[in-house]
Each structure stands twice: as C-alpha cells, then as structure tokens.
Motif scaffolding. Structure first.
Motif, PDB file in Angstrom:
ATOM      1  N   LEU A  90       0.833  -1.204   0.000  1.00  0.00           N
ATOM      2  CA  LEU A  90       0.000   0.000   0.000  1.00  0.00           C
ATOM      3  C   LEU A  90       0.866   1.251   0.000  1.00  0.00           C
ATOM      4  O   LEU A  90       0.576   2.218  -0.710  1.00  0.00           O
ATOM      5  CB  LEU A  90      -0.944  -0.002   1.203  1.00  0.00           C
ATOM      6  N   LEU A  91       1.937   1.234   0.787  1.00  0.00           N
ATOM      7  CA  LEU A  91       2.845   2.387   0.822  1.00  0.00           C
ATOM      8  C   LEU A  91       3.468   2.623  -0.551  1.00  0.00           C
ATOM      9  O   LEU A  91       3.630   3.769  -0.976  1.00  0.00           O
ATOM     10  CB  LEU A  91       3.933   2.196   1.881  1.00  0.00           C
ATOM     11  N   ASP A  92       3.814   1.549  -1.243  1.00  0.00           N
ATOM     12  CA  ASP A  92       4.367   1.699  -2.597  1.00  0.00           C
ATOM     13  C   ASP A  92       3.355   2.303  -3.558  1.00  0.00           C
ATOM     14  O   ASP A  92       3.737   2.961  -4.527  1.00  0.00           O
ATOM     15  CB  ASP A  92       4.853   0.349  -3.136  1.00  0.00           C
ATOM     16  N   GLU A  93       2.069   2.086  -3.295  1.00  0.00           N
ATOM     17  CA  GLU A  93       1.024   2.640  -4.159  1.00  0.00           C
ATOM     18  C   GLU A  93       0.732   4.107  -3.855  1.00  0.00           C
ATOM     19  O   GLU A  93       0.358   4.854  -4.747  1.00  0.00           O
ATOM     20  CB  GLU A  93      -0.268   1.832  -4.016  1.00  0.00           C
ATOM     21  N   VAL A  94       0.863   4.512  -2.595  1.00  0.00           N
ATOM     22  CA  VAL A  94       0.422   5.862  -2.218  1.00  0.00           C
ATOM     23  C   VAL A  94       1.544   6.883  -2.140  1.00  0.00           C
ATOM     24  O   VAL A  94       1.276   8.075  -1.949  1.00  0.00           O
ATOM     25  CB  VAL A  94      -0.372   5.858  -0.892  1.00  0.00           C
ATOM     26  N   TYR A 142       7.023  11.542  -2.558  1.00  0.00           N
ATOM     27  CA  TYR A 142       5.907  12.406  -2.944  1.00  0.00           C
ATOM     28  C   TYR A 142       4.596  11.631  -2.800  1.00  0.00           C
ATOM     29  O   TYR A 142       4.357  10.686  -3.554  1.00  0.00           O
ATOM     30  CB  TYR A 142       6.065  12.898  -4.384  1.00  0.00           C
ATOM     31  N   PRO A 143       3.759  12.026  -1.843  1.00  0.00           N
ATOM     32  CA  PRO A 143       2.485  11.325  -1.641  1.00  0.00           C
ATOM     33  C   PRO A 143       1.537  11.495  -2.820  1.00  0.00           C
ATOM     34  O   PRO A 143       1.482  12.545  -3.450  1.00  0.00           O
ATOM     35  CB  PRO A 143       1.891  12.005  -0.407  1.00  0.00           C
ATOM     36  N   HIS A 144       0.812  10.425  -3.098  1.00  0.00           N
ATOM     37  CA  HIS A 144      -0.280  10.428  -4.072  1.00  0.00           C
ATOM     38  C   HIS A 144      -1.534  10.116  -3.270  1.00  0.00           C
ATOM     39  O   HIS A 144      -1.573   9.122  -2.561  1.00  0.00           O
ATOM     40  CB  HIS A 144      -0.092   9.348  -5.140  1.00  0.00           C
ATOM     41  N   PHE A 145      -2.509  10.944  -3.363  1.00  0.00           N
ATOM     42  CA  PHE A 145      -3.701  10.766  -2.556  1.00  0.00           C
ATOM     43  C   PHE A 145      -4.671   9.856  -3.289  1.00  0.00           C
ATOM     44  O   PHE A 145      -5.183  10.202  -4.338  1.00  0.00           O
ATOM     45  CB  PHE A 145      -4.313  12.128  -2.228  1.00  0.00           C
ATOM     46  N   LYS A 146      -4.868   8.660  -2.730  1.00  0.00           N
ATOM     47  CA  LYS A 146      -5.735   7.661  -3.336  1.00  0.00           C
ATOM     48  C   LYS A 146      -6.727   7.177  -2.303  1.00  0.00           C
ATOM     49  O   LYS A 146      -6.499   7.271  -1.108  1.00  0.00           O
ATOM     50  CB  LYS A 146      -4.917   6.473  -3.843  1.00  0.00           C
ATOM     51  N   GLU A 147      -7.792   6.599  -2.784  1.00  0.00           N
ATOM     52  CA  GLU A 147      -8.807   6.031  -1.910  1.00  0.00           C
ATOM     53  C   GLU A 147      -8.628   4.522  -1.836  1.00  0.00           C
ATOM     54  O   GLU A 147      -8.131   3.893  -2.769  1.00  0.00           O
ATOM     55  CB  GLU A 147     -10.199   6.367  -2.426  1.00  0.00           C
ATOM     56  N   ALA A 148      -9.096   3.939  -0.734  1.00  0.00           N
ATOM     57  CA  ALA A 148      -8.941   2.498  -0.524  1.00  0.00           C
ATOM     58  C   ALA A 148      -9.603   1.694  -1.619  1.00  0.00           C
ATOM     59  O   ALA A 148      -9.068   0.665  -2.046  1.00  0.00           O
ATOM     60  CB  ALA A 148      -9.508   2.114   0.840  1.00  0.00           C
ATOM     61  N   SER A 149     -10.750   2.129  -2.113  1.00  0.00           N
ATOM     62  CA  SER A 149     -11.447   1.358  -3.147  1.00  0.00           C
ATOM     63  C   SER A 149     -10.634   1.293  -4.434  1.00  0.00           C
ATOM     64  O   SER A 149     -10.641   0.278  -5.125  1.00  0.00           O
ATOM     65  CB  SER A 149     -12.825   1.961  -3.426  1.00  0.00           C
ATOM     66  N   ILE A 150      -9.918   2.356  -4.750  1.00  0.00           N
ATOM     67  CA  ILE A 150      -9.065   2.362  -5.942  1.00  0.00           C
ATOM     68  C   ILE A 150      -7.864   1.447  -5.722  1.00  0.00           C
ATOM     69  O   ILE A 150      -7.465   0.709  -6.615  1.00  0.00           O
ATOM     70  CB  ILE A 150      -8.600   3.796  -6.271  1.00  0.00           C
ATOM     71  N   LEU A 151      -7.300   1.487  -4.525  1.00  0.00           N
ATOM     72  CA  LEU A 151      -6.140   0.642  -4.229  1.00  0.00           C
ATOM     73  C   LEU A 151      -6.511  -0.831  -4.235  1.00  0.00           C
ATOM     74  O   LEU A 151      -5.705  -1.671  -4.600  1.00  0.00           O
ATOM     75  CB  LEU A 151      -5.534   1.025  -2.883  1.00  0.00           C
ATOM     76  N   GLY A 152      -7.713  -1.151  -3.803  1.00  0.00           N
ATOM     77  CA  GLY A 152      -8.159  -2.541  -3.773  1.00  0.00           C
ATOM     78  C   GLY A 152      -8.109  -3.186  -5.144  1.00  0.00           C
ATOM     79  O   GLY A 152      -7.846  -4.366  -5.273  1.00  0.00           O
ATOM     80  N   GLU A 153      -8.335  -2.386  -6.174  1.00  0.00           N
ATOM     81  CA  GLU A 153      -8.308  -2.904  -7.542  1.00  0.00           C
ATOM     82  C   GLU A 153      -6.896  -3.199  -8.021  1.00  0.00           C
ATOM     83  O   GLU A 153      -6.686  -4.051  -8.867  1.00  0.00           O
ATOM     84  CB  GLU A 153      -8.950  -1.885  -8.483  1.00  0.00           C
ATOM     85  N   SER A 154      -5.901  -2.486  -7.467  1.00  0.00           N
ATOM     86  CA  SER A 154      -4.544  -2.630  -7.979  1.00  0.00           C
ATOM     87  C   SER A 154      -3.615  -3.399  -7.047  1.00  0.00           C
ATOM     88  O   SER A 154      -2.443  -3.530  -7.339  1.00  0.00           O
ATOM     89  CB  SER A 154      -3.948  -1.244  -8.239  1.00  0.00           C
ATOM     90  N   SER A 155      -4.120  -3.912  -5.949  1.00  0.00           N
ATOM     91  CA  SER A 155      -3.283  -4.618  -4.987  1.00  0.00           C
ATOM     92  C   SER A 155      -2.721  -5.900  -5.586  1.00  0.00           C
ATOM     93  O   SER A 155      -3.425  -6.659  -6.244  1.00  0.00           O
ATOM     94  CB  SER A 155      -4.086  -4.951  -3.726  1.00  0.00           C
ATOM     95  N   LYS A 156      -1.424  -6.139  -5.360  1.00  0.00           N
ATOM     96  CA  LYS A 156      -0.746  -7.307  -5.918  1.00  0.00           C
ATOM     97  C   LYS A 156      -0.897  -8.532  -5.027  1.00  0.00           C
ATOM     98  O   LYS A 156      -0.874  -9.651  -5.478  1.00  0.00           O
ATOM     99  CB  LYS A 156       0.742  -7.000  -6.098  1.00  0.00           C
TER     100      LYS A 156
END
Length: 161
Positions: A119-123, A128-142
């Motif tokens: 998750l940290l690698d995604e956000v 430089y932080p990228h502001f994302k929502e959990a629902s978006i991250l759920g789709e891209s989780s490895k």
C-alpha cells in the motif's frame, strides 16, 4: 506556490516507541531519527497535549505524527515541506489502513506488514504522496489482501495524552 509534501520516511511505532514498521524513500534522514523523535517525545511535558510537529534544528529534520490507539504514525522530512499536506497524507493513509484491516492495532500492523508495504508503494513515490482512496487501491493490490472492511466511520481521530 507552496512547497510540496515531501515525506523522507514513514515509521509506525507502538506506545513504548518500539518500531513496528519503517519505510525510507529518500535516504536523506539518518537511522538515528527515531531515537531523536523518541527523546523529544519523552522530554515533552506529559501534562500538556503534544504538538504533532517537531522540528529538530540540529539535524534540520521535521517530524509529523499522528497517535491513534497507542500507535504513532510518523513522517520525517528534511525539506521545507507543506506540513498540512503531510497531515492530509497521514490521515488518508490511516483511512486506507482502516478500510483494509478494520482497526488500527499493533497486532494488525504486524500481521499485515507485507500488505502495508505494498500500500505504501502505491500511495507514495520517492517521497511524494499520491492521494488515493482504498477502493481504488483494492483494484490494484498485488497481494491477496484481506477484503476491504466495511467501516461505518473510517475517520481517524487523534489520541490525546
């Protein structure tokens, strides 16, 4: 133009200041930053509420933290950074953790450290932080992360001393 939010590193500590998880993106803050943070925290007046921003003038490091359920979520920065953006990042990150794990507890942090690193690698990217929502991250989780928890109120509230 305001300076960007630059997060050199993120550390999660328990209430005894034991490091549960650390991630360093920029390599510009010494490993001793955690000991310096702990010294500052232990040296503060426990009768007064803590100010969640510490500026170490000797090392020119800024510490921004949020304390939730006895856990410290702390960012460091060596830059003249946008502090409000770092707090926004921390709050968004904690909201994501709550959505994934249901609660912010030491045991859940330790049990899910692989997912947390992903998750940290995604956000955040090179500080430089990228502001994302959990629902978006759920789709891209490895990793086969636990399904997103249904949380009635995922807002994060700071502990008071």
């Amino acid at each position: 133009m305001p300076s960007p939010a630059i997060c050199s590193s993120l550390h999660i500590l328990n209430e005894n200041y034991k490091v549960l998880l650390s991630r360093d993106w920029r390599g510009d803050v010494s490993d001793s930053c955690i000991q310096r943070f702990v010294s500052q925290m232990k040296g503060s007046d426990n009768d007064q509420p803590s100010i969640p921003i510490i500026r170490d003038t000797e090392t020119k490091t800024t510490y921004v933290y949020i304390k939730v359920n006895g856990l410290y979520f702390m960012c460091t920065s060596k830059f003249d950074t946008n502090i409000l953006a770092l707090f926004t990042f921390l709050h968004d990150l904690l909201t994501i953790f709550i959505a994934y794990f249901g609660a912010l507890e030491e045991e859940r942090i330790l049990d899910n450290f692989v997912v947390i690193y992903e998750l940290l690698d995604e956000v955040i990217d090179t500080g430089y932080p990228h502001f994302k929502e959990a629902s978006i991250l759920g789709e891209s989780s490895k990793t086969d992360a636990p399904s997103l928890a249904t949380v009635k109120d995922p807002s994060v509230h700071n502990d008071t001393h």
